[in-house]
Design a protein around this motif. Sequence first.
Motif: not given
Length: 194
Positions: A15-22, A105-110
Motif C-alpha cells: 500500500n505504498y507507492f513511491e512514484d506517486i509520493e514523488l 498524473l495524466c490519468l485519462k481513463e476515469r
Amino acid sequence: FYFGALRSYLEMHNNYFEDIELEVENFVKKNKLPTVGFIPVNLLAEQLKSLYGYTIIENGLSPYPELADVRSLTIPGSKKLLLNGQLTEMQKAFQFGKELGFNYLCLKERANTSSLLRVNSFEEVLSHFKAAYFSAALLINKESFIADMKSFFAQPNWNGNFILDLLEKYQASPEMLFQRMSNVLPQFFNIENL
C-alpha cells in the motif's frame, strides 16, 4: 473482480507507492504549497482553476436529486466540477486533490463521478486509486506525517488525543488519516498486514 485485482495490487506494494509520493513532492514544490499542516481548500481550488482551467460550481449537483449521494461530478470536455452542497471543507479538499491528481498524473481513463458507480475497466479503478492516493499524500505530507508517527510511537502510554490532534492539524477525516497510516506504517515503521 477489478476491485479484487486492485486489492492484490495494493498488497503486492504494501500500500505504498513511491512514484506517486514523488509526483506529489514535485507538485508541492512546483506550486509552493505548504508541507506542514493542512493546505487550505481555497488554495486547492485556485490550483485547479489556474493550472487546469476548471470551473468549480458549488451546489452544482442540487438540481439532480438522483445524485444526492455523489460528492462531485466532472463534466468531460468542459472542465466543470459540480459539487454536492453537503460537502464539508475537508471533503471538498479531498475532491480537489483527486482532480489535481487526475490531471497532474495524466490519468485519462476515469469515471466522471467522485466514486465509481459503474466500473468499465481495471485501468479506470487503478486511475481512481492513484488520484485518491495523490490527494491523501497531498493533504497529509509524508515527511511531516512520519515525524508525527515517530512522536506517537515514542510515547510511553496510549494517547488518543494525539490522534485527534492529527485530525485537527491536517484538517483530515478519520478515513483519510487511517489511509495515510496504511501508506506510511508498513514502509517506514515495518508494521505490516494492517
